[in-house]
Design a protein around this motif. Structure first.
Motif, short mmCIF file in Angstrom:
data_model
loop_
_atom_site.label_atom_id
_atom_site.label_comp_id
_atom_site.label_asym_id
_atom_site.label_seq_id
_atom_site.Cartn_x
_atom_site.Cartn_y
_atom_site.Cartn_z
N SER A 247 -20.77 38.64 -14.46
CA SER A 247 -19.62 39.30 -15.10
C SER A 247 -19.51 40.75 -14.66
O SER A 247 -18.42 41.27 -14.44
CB SER A 247 -19.76 39.27 -16.63
OG SER A 247 -20.15 38.00 -17.05
N THR B 89 0.30 19.99 -7.40
CA THR B 89 -1.00 20.14 -6.73
C THR B 89 -0.86 20.05 -5.21
O THR B 89 -0.23 19.13 -4.69
CB THR B 89 -1.96 19.04 -7.20
OG1 THR B 89 -2.04 19.10 -8.62
CG2 THR B 89 -3.35 19.22 -6.60
N VAL C 146 -6.55 38.84 -11.30
CA VAL C 146 -5.37 39.18 -12.10
C VAL C 146 -5.74 40.24 -13.12
O VAL C 146 -6.70 40.07 -13.89
CB VAL C 146 -4.84 37.93 -12.84
CG1 VAL C 146 -3.58 38.28 -13.63
CG2 VAL C 146 -4.55 36.81 -11.86
N LEU D 252 -8.22 39.91 -16.11
CA LEU D 252 -8.05 38.63 -16.81
C LEU D 252 -8.80 37.50 -16.10
O LEU D 252 -9.06 36.47 -16.71
CB LEU D 252 -6.56 38.29 -16.92
CG LEU D 252 -5.69 39.33 -17.64
CD1 LEU D 252 -4.23 38.90 -17.64
CD2 LEU D 252 -6.18 39.52 -19.08
N SER D 253 -9.12 37.69 -14.86
CA SER D 253 -9.82 36.65 -14.10
C SER D 253 -11.26 37.12 -13.88
O SER D 253 -11.74 37.16 -12.77
CB SER D 253 -9.13 36.43 -12.75
OG SER D 253 -9.07 37.66 -12.06
N LEU E 204 -16.11 33.10 -13.40
CA LEU E 204 -15.88 31.88 -12.63
C LEU E 204 -15.08 30.84 -13.42
O LEU E 204 -14.59 29.87 -12.86
CB LEU E 204 -17.22 31.27 -12.18
CG LEU E 204 -17.91 32.05 -11.06
CD1 LEU E 204 -19.36 31.61 -10.91
CD2 LEU E 204 -17.17 31.87 -9.74
N MET E 205 -14.94 31.06 -14.72
CA MET E 205 -14.09 30.17 -15.54
C MET E 205 -12.62 30.43 -15.25
O MET E 205 -11.78 29.57 -15.50
CB MET E 205 -14.36 30.41 -17.02
CG MET E 205 -15.77 30.04 -17.46
SD MET E 205 -16.02 28.25 -17.46
CE MET E 205 -15.26 27.85 -19.04
N ASP E 206 -12.30 31.62 -14.80
CA ASP E 206 -10.90 31.98 -14.59
C ASP E 206 -10.57 32.38 -13.16
O ASP E 206 -9.39 32.51 -12.81
CB ASP E 206 -10.51 33.12 -15.54
CG ASP E 206 -10.40 32.63 -16.97
OD1 ASP E 206 -9.69 31.65 -17.20
OD2 ASP E 206 -11.07 33.20 -17.85
N TYR E 207 -11.58 32.66 -12.36
CA TYR E 207 -11.36 32.99 -10.95
C TYR E 207 -11.81 31.78 -10.16
O TYR E 207 -13.00 31.42 -10.16
CB TYR E 207 -12.17 34.23 -10.55
CG TYR E 207 -11.87 34.69 -9.14
CD1 TYR E 207 -10.84 35.59 -8.90
CD2 TYR E 207 -12.60 34.20 -8.07
CE1 TYR E 207 -10.56 35.99 -7.60
CE2 TYR E 207 -12.33 34.60 -6.78
CZ TYR E 207 -11.31 35.50 -6.55
OH TYR E 207 -11.02 35.90 -5.26
N CYS E 208 -10.87 31.13 -9.49
CA CYS E 208 -11.18 29.83 -8.88
C CYS E 208 -11.70 29.98 -7.46
O CYS E 208 -10.95 30.34 -6.56
CB CYS E 208 -9.93 28.95 -8.89
SG CYS E 208 -10.29 27.29 -8.31
N ARG F 64 -14.21 24.90 -3.61
CA ARG F 64 -15.40 24.06 -3.76
C ARG F 64 -15.40 22.98 -2.69
O ARG F 64 -14.36 22.73 -2.05
CB ARG F 64 -15.40 23.39 -5.14
CG ARG F 64 -15.28 24.40 -6.25
CD ARG F 64 -15.46 23.74 -7.59
NE ARG F 64 -15.00 24.63 -8.64
CZ ARG F 64 -15.32 24.52 -9.91
NH1 ARG F 64 -16.12 23.57 -10.31
NH2 ARG F 64 -14.86 25.37 -10.80
N ASP G 33 -15.25 19.85 -2.84
CA ASP G 33 -14.28 18.77 -2.96
C ASP G 33 -12.84 19.22 -2.73
O ASP G 33 -11.92 18.40 -2.80
CB ASP G 33 -14.43 18.03 -4.30
CG ASP G 33 -14.06 18.87 -5.50
OD1 ASP G 33 -13.73 20.06 -5.34
OD2 ASP G 33 -14.11 18.34 -6.63
N HIS G 34 -12.63 20.51 -2.48
CA HIS G 34 -11.30 20.97 -2.09
C HIS G 34 -11.06 20.77 -0.59
O HIS G 34 -9.93 20.92 -0.13
CB HIS G 34 -11.15 22.49 -2.35
CG HIS G 34 -11.01 22.84 -3.80
ND1 HIS G 34 -11.68 23.89 -4.37
CD2 HIS G 34 -10.28 22.28 -4.79
CE1 HIS G 34 -11.34 23.96 -5.66
NE2 HIS G 34 -10.51 23.01 -5.93
N PRO H 17 -1.06 24.86 -8.56
CA PRO H 17 -0.15 23.81 -9.07
C PRO H 17 0.94 24.41 -9.96
O PRO H 17 2.12 24.03 -9.84
CB PRO H 17 -1.09 22.91 -9.88
CG PRO H 17 -2.44 23.10 -9.27
CD PRO H 17 -2.47 24.53 -8.80
N ASN H 18 0.57 25.34 -10.82
CA ASN H 18 1.54 25.97 -11.71
C ASN H 18 2.65 26.64 -10.90
O ASN H 18 3.84 26.48 -11.18
CB ASN H 18 0.80 27.01 -12.58
CG ASN H 18 1.70 27.69 -13.58
OD1 ASN H 18 2.46 27.04 -14.27
ND2 ASN H 18 1.61 29.01 -13.64
#
Lengths: 795, 265
Positions: A288, A656, A698, A707-708, A711-715, A718, A720-721, A778-779
């Motif tokens: 953090s 997506t 962000v 706000l990001s 790692l929960m909010d900053y992507c 990975r 699998d991407h 996606p958004n």
């Protein structure tokens, strides 16, 4: 006896033995006798007046040793954190360079700005005391975006920096560009944002400092990509410690990506504190904490215009950019969006006139500095998006418009209108190779298959070039560099013929211990296992500028190559004496010195032995020992580049974007270890894909909160991407580096964002979509489709 | 992390007594939410009561009409359970989509349900299947259990011991993962019983909720087309940096259709 493993071979990496068996030695693994724990108290506000700090409650807690603040820094007369580059505007007026105190003084300017350092016996005690520190803030409005920061009435970070503009910088021939625009058959325009990124190396930053009163020496262990530069900047410019009294060690470092190539205030505070408390002090950042203190990357807002003639030839390119610097100037901060950006706007094209204006802007955010690619991904993104927009508007195929404007192979060396001269390259060859490797000719079949499932498939190109191998010092000096950018290497041949190399670059994941050993093994004919590479310790390595800007092999490897040549020269002198021959008649090949045309031979080990046991040795003309050092300052940048082709599938129902195929054909010059090059390309591409599809830092405008911030909010991207990537090289040799190398550390990150976004736009172009900002989440895509000019339906 | 007392009781009554004997004590099951909170010093309970030694809270049983899953059963065990895979494959699929392998090995169904994170997966499965939450003192119907953002019907000192799931005719879960956290941006669980269909949504709002119009439509015709035109009101749904409320509302319909597809196999 092991074998020679030389240039072009792909041995397993030497360093992985310790990494994969858990025997690495990272800063946080180090323990010193009597070590204390330090915790930084950071501003929770984006912008505030620092009215006062009451240490009483914190100091009263058990185990608390000291609480240091900006007032203590001021009382000790310490310096500001230096900026390594000084840029100027068109009139030659130097950039505004407000002080960057190591602990805040008077004001805080971003969430995470350091206001105090708490030292205690244990980390828990230090954390508890940090919570009790009473800091009196007068909160001010924050400004976090560049567009907002330059508006009249915006919050002002510094009293003497009007409109928050650090420098209004430009490059290129403005008048020539304007003339060309007047003659243009078509002008294409594009507005875009280059999203702000956070580096996220796997190992958070950490440091330990120790002061030895007996020798009056300091040692700093730090997670750094350039320990010698930290020693210079911190010792000479911040803490006033003589260079010979300061040792900086950067041991194993778990990834850098640029985040660890700056001199951070934490390093200076800890080193200063160690002497004040007379005990070693250790600090390890949490993830953090890294989010609000590791230097961020990118963050541009740009308007670009391309003038073309009726055949689609580029006549002129005009780019206006606002670049975010954050709250203070970091080590390389102002250099990144200027000198490492505008000179790349020529790309692989023959555009005769280019003009670029960059306003470098302060905001209430973490300072922005170099992040893998540093300026060059931003330039490539602007240019390669611009080319696609122009092609689309003029109805010219995207590959065809690139071909019409590409610099032909035979035109190299090629002087661009924006300072740089490309020594070598074959962009058309890379493009042709990539078209085949990506199976572009059957794309239509794949697109139809996607459509039958209700998905939109798109293909995107990026034909790009970068400037790396930082950097020719003379050139950099003219642009505002306040230091040199050469590299050094020492080759120490031991009496038994093994070799230790001391080199000024720093290995934090790039595989230098392997690549450099291959160079020595090849050149000296010594077994690969008999070469060790030492780095990251100012007491063991003579000097160095560190690792960034794809410079390690290009500049460091060149110094190593030169030092190795000197060993051979001296070896020949010793051999000539031992073999009773003239020096000119001695040949060196495959680890053997021989007299030309005879069978008289001395092995490399025999020569090394003679150098250290000089019983039979030309002592009157030659010193004993076999150790040589070289410094290398490049004459030009190197210009790797290539063609990346991304293929995406968009699910219109959810927005997506799935990256389904990725092909890269890159020109990185000579390849020393193809496995390592492939790994660098893979990693670089994934980071670029991360920027294009996932990553976004962000801030909340007004409060300046990140706000990001986790790692929960900053992507992060990975595994699998990613599809399986097709990566190949199509190399031309660099004409000015000793081995023809160009560097490969950043190419993947530089080429890929534009390829991915061009593919996304292609997938959606039938709906009237002409641009998609990064990251294409996606958004964002769903929202774009809601507003698209044509009904959403699979074709 | 601040210091705390740590207990590992072997009997449920001991756990309940320890939990209430010192104010603000916390239960720890898998610790997937609690431990990061402690590490960030956002919570500092004086004592933790670890439920891992309570053997009676583990395991999965099938009595013919209901499947009972012990509260301390990890997600990975549910995902791989032959009983669950055979009888409620949609629930096994849900468990397999939670977090990552490390989280699935440590995190438990009881912990997830008790925490009632608005973006957790299990609340959708529990509400969607009309399960019963069994505690050390009583049984609570799912419809009365989830009260809103991190709020449940649990009383102080109450410990979830098991979740009892009625076996549906068909059930499916579709999850649109939040890009970074991989929690549900929107997750929809659909279950068909002889008496009708239940549809439960997680991630979209401040807590898990049912969608009666979709339930009615699917009870008439259990096919994605039956709900394709049903739109959810964005009012009251969550907006954040990843997705605004209108996008979440849109995704509820998309994910509900996909959940029905999954249920139909």
């Amino acid at each position: 006896m092991g074998n020679v493993i030389g240039i072009g071979a792909a041995p397993k990496r030497k360093e992985d033995q310790r990494f994969l068996t858990g025997r690495g030695n990272y800063v946080s693994d180090i323990k010193r006798p009597g070590m204390t724990a330090g915790v930084f108290v950071r501003s929770p506000h984006g912008h505030a007046v620092l009215r006062g700090i009451d240490k009483t409650a914190a100091l009263a807690l058990p185990g608390v040793i000291a609480v240091l603040t900006g007032d203590d820094v001021k009382a000790d007369g310490l310096g500001s954190l230096p900026c390594g580059w000084g840029i100027s505007d068109a009139k030659g007026v130097p950039m505004k360079e407000p002080p960057f105190p190591m602990l805040a003084q008077g004001k805080v300017r971003f969430v995470g700005d350091m206001v105090a350092f708490v030292i205690a016996e244990t980390p828990e005690q230090a954390e508890a005391a940090a919570e009790l520190l009473a800091v009196d803030y007068e909160v001010l409005p924050s400004v976090v975006g560049v567009l907002e920061a330059v508006r009249p009435g915006a919050p002002q970070l510094f009293d003497d920096v009007p409109n928050n503009i650090c420098c209004d910088w430009e490059l290129g021939d403005k008048a020539a560009v304007e003339t060309a625009f007047r003659k243009a058959a078509h002008v294409a325009k594009l507005s875009l944002v280059n999203n702000r990124l956070i580096g996220n190396p796997m190992e958070p930053r950490a440091a330990i400092a120790e002061y030895e009163p007996g020798t009056d020496r300091f040692t700093l262990w730090t997670t750094s990509q350039f320990p010698h530069v930290v020693r210079f900047l911190m010792g000479a410019l911040v803490l006033n410690i003589p260079q010979h009294k300061l040792r900086v060690v950067a041991p194993d470092v778990g990834g850098g990506f640029g985040v660890k190539q700056f001199h951070y205030g934490e390093e200076a505070v800890i080193t200063w504190a160690a002497k004040r408390v007379k005990r070693p002090v250790k600090w390890v950042a949490s993830r953090s904490e890294g989010y609000v203190s590791d230097r961020h990357g990118r963050d541009h807002v740009t308007e670009a215009e391309l003038a073309l003639d009726e055949t689609g030839k580029f006549l002129a390119f005009r780019v206006n950019t606002l670049a975010n610097m954050g709250g203070y100037l970091s080590t390389f901060g102002p250099n990144i969006p200027t000198n490492l950006y505008a000179p790349l706007l020529g790309g692989v094209y023959t555009t005769p006139a280019i003009y670029c204006n960059v306003k470098v802007v302060f905001t209430n955010t973490v300072p922005v500095d170099a992040y893998r690619g540093a300026g060059r991904p931003e330039a490539t993104f602007v240019l390669e998006r611009m080319v696609d927009v122009a092609a689309s508007e003029m109805g010219i195929d995207r590959v065809e418009i690139r071909r019409r404007n590409m610099i032909p192979k035979e035109a190299y060396p090629y002087q661009t209108p924006v300072l740089v001269q490309y020594d070598s390259g074959d962009p058309m060859g890379c493009l042709d190779g990539a078209l085949v490797a990506a199976d572009v000719k059957n794309f239509g079949i794949r697109k139809a298959a996607s459509a039958s499932k209700g998905k939109f498939r798109g293909l995107g190109y990026s034909t790009y070039v970068e400037a790396c191998g930082l950097a020719p010092s003379r050139f950099a000096g003219r642009l505002g560099a306040r230091g040199g950018l050469y590299e050094s290497a020492t080759v120490r041949v031991h009496p038994t013929g093994q070799v230790t190399v001391m080199i000024g670059t720093h290995n934090h994941g790039q595989g230098h211990e392997t690549t450099f050993a291959q160079i020595v093994s090849e050149k000296l004919g010594v077994a690969f296992e008999n070469v060790d590479i030492v780095f990251g310790d100012t007491d063991r390595v003579q000097f160095g500028m560190g690792t960034y800007g794809s410079r390690s092999l290009v500049v460091g490897g060149a110094a190593l190559s030169k030092a190795t040549d000197k060993v051979i020269v001296k070896g020949k002198k010793i051999a000539a004496h031992l073999l009773e021959a003239a020096e000119v008649d001695i040949q060196f090949e495959a680890g053997k010195f021989s007299v030309a045309g005879t069978d008289r031979v001395k092995t490399f080990e025999e020569i090394a032995g003679a150098a250290y046991v000089p019983h039979n040795y030309p002592l009157e003309v030659l010193e004993p020992g076999l150790e040589e050092q070289a410094y290398y300052d490049p004459v030009n940048f190197t210009y790797p580049g290539g063609c990346h082709i991304a293929e995406v599938e968009v699910d219109p129902e959810t927005g997506t974007v799935t990256l389904v195929n990725y092909t890269a054909v890159d020109d990185v010059g000579t390849v020393i270890n193809p496995m390592i090059v492939e790994g660098q390309l893979h990693g670089g591409i994934v980071q670029g894909v991360g920027q294009a599809l996932f990553e976004n830092a962000v801030y909340d405008e007004g409060s300046g909160q990140l706000l990001s911030g986790s790692l929960m909010d900053y992507c992060m991207p990975r595994a699998d991407h990613m599809p399986m990537m097709k990566v190949a090289t199509h190399s031309t040799l660099c004409t000015h580096t000793p081995m023809g190398v160009k560097g490969c550390g950043e190419v993947g990150t530089i080429g890929s964002p534009a390829a991915v976004i061009n593919a996304v736009v292609d997938a959606l172009s039938h709906l009237g979509v002409t641009h998609v900002d990064m990251p294409a989440t996606p958004n964002r895509i769903w929202r774009l489709l809601q507003n698209a000019s044509l009904p959403v339906a699979a074709e | 992390m601040k210091p705390f007392a740590y207990h590992q009781p072997h009997q449920i009554p001991d756990a309940a007594r320890l939990l209430t004997s010192v104010a603000d004590s916390k239960l720890v099951a898998g610790g997937m939410t609690l431990i990061p909170t402690l590490k960030q010093r956002l919570a500092s309970p004086p004592a933790l009561v670890d439920l891992s030694r309570l053997g009676s809270l583990k395991g999965i049983t099938d009595d013919g009409t209901t499947i009972t899953i012990g509260a301390m059963t990890p997600h990975a065990v549910v995902a791989a359970s032959k009983v669950v895979l055979t009888r409620i494959p949609g629930l096994a699929a849900l468990a397999s989509m939670i977090g990552d392998p490390a989280v699935r090995s440590r995190g438990t169904i009881g912990g997830s349900v008790a925490n009632n994170d608005p973006a957790a997966d299990y609340p959708a499965g529990v509400l969607g299947l009309g399960a019963t939450i069994v505690t050390n003192t009583r049984e609570i119907a799912a419809d009365k259990f989830f009260l809103g953002l991190f709020e449940t019907a649990l009383e102080p000192g109450e410990i979830i011991t098991a979740i009892r799931f009625p076996v549906p005719l068909k059930a499916g879960y579709a999850k649109f993962k939040a890009p970074a956290s991989r929690y549900a941006l929107v997750g929809v669980f659909v279950a068909k019983f002889a008496g009708g269909v239940r549809v439960a949504v997680t991630g979209a709002g401040p807590g898990v909720f049912r969608v009666p119009p979709m339930e009615e439509a699917l009870s008439e015709n259990f096919d994605p087309s039956a709900i394709a035109a049903i739109r959810i009101d964005a009012e009251g749904l969550t907006s954040d940096i990843h997705a605004e409320a209108d996008y979440r509302a849109h995704l509820v319909t998309v994910m509900a259709k996909r959940a029905v597809d999954a249920a139909l196999g």
